[in-house]
Structures are given as structure tokens and as C-alpha cells.
Scaffold this active site. Sequence first.
Site, mmCIF file in Angstrom:
data_model
loop_
_atom_site.group_PDB
_atom_site.id
_atom_site.type_symbol
_atom_site.label_atom_id
_atom_site.label_comp_id
_atom_site.label_asym_id
_atom_site.label_seq_id
_atom_site.Cartn_x
_atom_site.Cartn_y
_atom_site.Cartn_z
ATOM 1 N N ASN A 80 0.841 -1.197 0.000
ATOM 2 C CA ASN A 80 0.000 0.000 0.000
ATOM 3 C C ASN A 80 0.881 1.254 0.000
ATOM 4 O O ASN A 80 0.887 2.064 0.933
ATOM 5 C CB ASN A 80 -0.925 -0.011 1.219
ATOM 6 C CG ASN A 80 -1.898 1.156 1.210
ATOM 7 O OD1 ASN A 80 -1.923 1.941 0.259
ATOM 8 N ND2 ASN A 80 -2.688 1.268 2.252
ATOM 9 N N TYR A 138 -4.236 4.037 -4.953
ATOM 10 C CA TYR A 138 -4.628 2.976 -4.018
ATOM 11 C C TYR A 138 -5.696 2.103 -4.660
ATOM 12 O O TYR A 138 -5.630 0.873 -4.614
ATOM 13 C CB TYR A 138 -5.167 3.559 -2.713
ATOM 14 C CG TYR A 138 -5.815 2.517 -1.837
ATOM 15 C CD1 TYR A 138 -7.199 2.331 -1.834
ATOM 16 C CD2 TYR A 138 -5.028 1.670 -1.068
ATOM 17 C CE1 TYR A 138 -7.783 1.337 -1.064
ATOM 18 C CE2 TYR A 138 -5.607 0.684 -0.293
ATOM 19 C CZ TYR A 138 -6.991 0.518 -0.296
ATOM 20 O OH TYR A 138 -7.552 -0.472 0.466
ATOM 21 N N LYS A 148 3.145 3.735 9.204
ATOM 22 C CA LYS A 148 1.870 3.969 8.538
ATOM 23 C C LYS A 148 1.232 2.694 7.999
ATOM 24 O O LYS A 148 0.095 2.351 8.343
ATOM 25 C CB LYS A 148 2.069 4.999 7.395
ATOM 26 C CG LYS A 148 0.822 5.326 6.660
ATOM 27 C CD LYS A 148 0.874 4.733 5.278
ATOM 28 C CE LYS A 148 -0.431 4.963 4.592
ATOM 29 N NZ LYS A 148 -0.724 3.870 3.648
ATOM 30 N N ASP A 173 0.335 9.504 5.339
ATOM 31 C CA ASP A 173 0.549 9.302 3.887
ATOM 32 C C ASP A 173 0.727 10.681 3.269
ATOM 33 O O ASP A 173 1.227 11.597 3.932
ATOM 34 C CB ASP A 173 -0.651 8.551 3.292
ATOM 35 C CG ASP A 173 -1.891 9.442 3.254
ATOM 36 O OD1 ASP A 173 -2.640 9.370 2.282
ATOM 37 O OD2 ASP A 173 -2.080 10.220 4.205
ATOM 38 N N TRP A 223 -9.115 10.689 4.914
ATOM 39 C CA TRP A 223 -8.601 10.064 3.697
ATOM 40 C C TRP A 223 -9.703 9.938 2.654
ATOM 41 O O TRP A 223 -9.515 10.240 1.473
ATOM 42 C CB TRP A 223 -7.984 8.697 3.981
ATOM 43 C CG TRP A 223 -7.238 8.168 2.794
ATOM 44 C CD1 TRP A 223 -5.963 8.467 2.411
ATOM 45 C CD2 TRP A 223 -7.750 7.282 1.783
ATOM 46 N NE1 TRP A 223 -5.648 7.818 1.231
ATOM 47 C CE2 TRP A 223 -6.725 7.078 0.833
ATOM 48 C CE3 TRP A 223 -8.979 6.643 1.614
ATOM 49 C CZ2 TRP A 223 -6.880 6.252 -0.279
ATOM 50 C CZ3 TRP A 223 -9.140 5.806 0.492
ATOM 51 C CH2 TRP A 223 -8.107 5.625 -0.439
ATOM 52 N N GLN A 271 -10.587 11.945 -1.352
ATOM 53 C CA GLN A 271 -10.906 11.361 -2.663
ATOM 54 C C GLN A 271 -11.826 12.280 -3.473
ATOM 55 O O GLN A 271 -12.001 12.088 -4.666
ATOM 56 C CB GLN A 271 -11.581 9.982 -2.503
ATOM 57 C CG GLN A 271 -10.715 8.940 -1.807
ATOM 58 C CD GLN A 271 -9.397 8.659 -2.540
ATOM 59 O OE1 GLN A 271 -9.337 8.647 -3.767
ATOM 60 N NE2 GLN A 271 -8.322 8.488 -1.796
HETATM 61 N N1 LIG Z 1 -3.740 7.860 5.836
HETATM 62 C C1 LIG Z 1 -4.221 6.913 5.021
HETATM 63 N N2 LIG Z 1 -3.550 6.634 3.867
HETATM 64 C C2 LIG Z 1 -4.095 5.705 3.056
HETATM 65 C C3 LIG Z 1 -5.268 5.028 3.347
HETATM 66 C C4 LIG Z 1 -5.509 4.161 2.250
HETATM 67 C C5 LIG Z 1 -6.650 3.250 2.002
HETATM 68 N N3 LIG Z 1 -7.181 2.691 3.194
HETATM 69 C C6 LIG Z 1 -8.608 2.709 3.325
HETATM 70 C C7 LIG Z 1 -9.351 2.388 2.093
HETATM 71 C C8 LIG Z 1 -10.469 1.702 2.443
HETATM 72 C C9 LIG Z 1 -10.526 1.496 3.890
HETATM 73 O O1 LIG Z 1 -11.273 2.491 4.517
HETATM 74 C C10 LIG Z 1 -9.061 1.638 4.270
HETATM 75 O O2 LIG Z 1 -8.868 2.012 5.587
HETATM 76 C C11 LIG Z 1 -4.482 4.335 1.347
HETATM 77 N N4 LIG Z 1 -3.662 5.274 1.852
HETATM 78 C C12 LIG Z 1 -2.521 5.908 1.169
HETATM 79 O O3 LIG Z 1 -3.064 6.822 0.193
HETATM 80 C C13 LIG Z 1 -2.094 6.999 -0.849
HETATM 81 C C14 LIG Z 1 -2.749 6.753 -2.170
HETATM 82 O O4 LIG Z 1 -3.655 7.807 -2.367
HETATM 83 P P1 LIG Z 1 -4.466 7.836 -3.752
HETATM 84 O O5 LIG Z 1 -3.440 7.934 -4.876
HETATM 85 O O6 LIG Z 1 -5.372 9.040 -3.643
HETATM 86 O O7 LIG Z 1 -5.211 6.531 -3.813
HETATM 87 C C15 LIG Z 1 -0.991 5.999 -0.616
HETATM 88 O O8 LIG Z 1 0.048 6.661 0.044
HETATM 89 C C16 LIG Z 1 -1.639 4.998 0.346
HETATM 90 O O9 LIG Z 1 -0.683 4.366 1.157
HETATM 91 C C17 LIG Z 1 -5.934 5.321 4.587
HETATM 92 O O10 LIG Z 1 -6.978 4.758 4.960
HETATM 93 N N5 LIG Z 1 -5.362 6.279 5.376
#
Ligand SMILES: Nc1nc2c(c(CN[C@H]3C=C[C@H](O)[C@@H]3O)cn2[C@@H]2O[C@H](COP(=O)(O)O)[C@@H](O)[C@H]2O)c(=O)[nH]1
Length: 320
Positions: A70, A88, A196, A228, A299, A303
Site C-alpha cells: 500500500n 490505491y 503507517k 501518507d 482520507w 478522494q
Molecule cells: N492515511 C491513510 N492513507 C491511506 C489510506 C488508504 C486506504 N485505506 C482505506 C481504504 C479503504 C478502507 O477504509 C481503508 O482504511 C491508502 N492510503 C494511502 O493513500 C495513498 C494513495 O492515495 P491515492 O493515490 O489518492 O489513492 C498511498 O500513500 C496509500 O498508502 C488510509 O486509509 N489512510
Amino acid sequence: MSDLLNMVRQGCRYVCERATSVRIVTSVIPQYAAALCKERLSLPTMDPAIHYLGHGADTVAFFLTLNTINFGSGYFPDILGDPCRSGYRVVASALNRHFEAEGPFRAAALRRLTPANCSQIFFPGVDNEAATELMELFARALNDLGTLVEEKFGGDVTALVAAAENSAERLVELLDGMPLFHDAVAYGGIEVPFFKRAQLAAVDLHIAFGGGGPGRFDDLDRLTACADNLVPHVLRLDGILEYRPELLARIQAGAPIPAGSPEEAEIRAAAVHACELIVEELRGQGVAADAMRLDNLLWHRGQEPRYRAHPRHRSRTAFY
Ligand SMILES: Nc1nc2c(c(CN[C@H]3C=C[C@H](O)[C@@H]3O)cn2[C@@H]2O[C@H](COP(=O)(O)O)[C@@H](O)[C@H]2O)c(=O)[nH]1
């Protein structure tokens, strides 16, 4: 008993006390906290279309495998070309399709995965230096997971999770045994950990299993926000973080912010510490909140087009 999660909090506060490129606008936190929608804070979400849910042990394997890779946010613009696409979602969808077609990777198979295998699975047809570098990291990370699971847990990923004994902090410590999970940076003479992807592995299992079975962790409220590049970006656009003009200009020009640099450390630490302050404020307002659920809300907010329309910092790293 390890104290890894407090080390994240203390390290991030230490960075913020010394930061010169990023500032937390503490004066706006009370009204920001009051405006956060309470129900979203209690219901972390997960899109069933791209996550392998409802398959028991194979769902455990899916989320450990997913969180092992991830990362790539510093590479995605050069690989995907379109900054509005979620890297992601591309990675999670590809892994989900693989699991649906062939089931989980067994530990021995993880050990054998090559960069070419990863390229075929995650970014078929993309052949540039960014994809080459990222697929080498994906293969190394997945090889490490296969080695850990085979050598320490008899090839059974559920044994790895069970070894955490319902402690997210212990799961973080177990995953930290793999080099690419050791998410920490040297800053101001100390090592500042973020962990993370290791923390997010516990969060994802919790959401995927509704808090029961392999998703039951008794210390989720001790997790920090996940540093992130999207959460700090959302906090900046929401007025909670301020970047020094020179740093912001580099980010808006799409210039890479070197992984391990003071600027990168300050952006990540400020996001974690700001979330601690917001959670403290929410609790002061009588709202049951924790950093894990705040992170999930921020997060997913990131989006939205109004956030995706602006560039966020890009660092080529295996940590996020
Ligand atoms: N702080 C934090 N960073 C997170 C996540 C997730 C996905 N998790 C959730 C998804 C479904 C469930 O609800 C999971 O919990 C991905 N990332 C980060 O995002 C970045 C990619 O970004 P983009 O290119 O826009 O997709 C990449 O660094 C990735 O490592 C999170 O939850 N929190």
C-alpha cells in the site's frame, strides 16, 4: 510491552516543535472539530467492489498482502499519468481481481514473486523508470512477507495475526520486522517512527471483519493517524496545516520532495500531531473519537474532486 505507538506520537510532536516548513494552525481546531460529521467518525468505510471481503482467512491474506504494497504515491503520477486517479484503488482493485481469479498468494509464492510478475498484475503495459522502480519495491516487500509468514508462522497468515493477541500495537511490531515496513525518519538527532502501513493493516482487518475475529483489536484507540500524502493535503486545504511558501510552490510545481528530507518529515509529523490535537478537541466536546477513525474520514474526504484537483506532495518511498 512495546511502546511503539507512543513513540510515534512523541516523535511527531518533537518534529512539530522544531518544524520550519510546516505549521499547525491550532486556533482553528475547535471549530474544525465541531464541524466534522460525527456519524462518519464512527463508521470507517471500505468499498466492497475493490476489497476481497467475506473470505475468512483469505481475506486476512488479502489485507496483509495489500498493506504490504500500500505505497507508491510518489510514483503514481508518472505511472498513471492522471493525478485524479486513485493509485490505491488501482492497486487494491488489481489485487482483488487476482484473488478472485486465483485466490491468495501462498507464502512460498510470495517469496518467488518478481518485479515482472508485479508489473503484470498491477500496472500491465506500463514500462517506464517509475514503474520499474516501484515494481522492484513491490516484489521486495512481497518477498519479505512470504519469508516472514513461511519461516515464522508456518506459512499461515492467520497465525501472524493471531500472534498479535488482539493488540494492534503488537501487530505493528510484528510487521515492523520487515525492512520496508520500518517506516521511520531521522530528524533533529532522533529517529521518528510513523509505522503507517503497519498501523493501517490493523485498521483494515478491523473494518473488514467488523471488529470481530481476526479484526478484533483491543487497542485501536491507541493508533495514530496514518502519515501518507493525502491526509496532510486535506488538512492543508482545510486550513489546519500551513506550508512555507517555498515548499508549497515546489509541491504545486510537482517537484519531488525527497523521502527522508526535513520537509517530508515535517509534513507527515504535522498530519499525525494535528490529528492528535483534533481528537483531543473532539473528546473535549464529548465526541467519541480516535485518530484511526479521523484518519479514515479525512482520507475518504481526500478522494473528493476538490482535493484531487490540487497537487499534494510526492515522495518516492516504500512507506506510503
Ligand atoms: N492515511 C491513510 N492513507 C491511506 C489510506 C488508504 C486506504 N485505506 C482505506 C481504504 C479503504 C478502507 O477504509 C481503508 O482504511 C491508502 N492510503 C494511502 O493513500 C495513498 C494513495 O492515495 P491515492 O493515490 O489518492 O489513492 C498511498 O500513500 C496509500 O498508502 C488510509 O486509509 N489512510
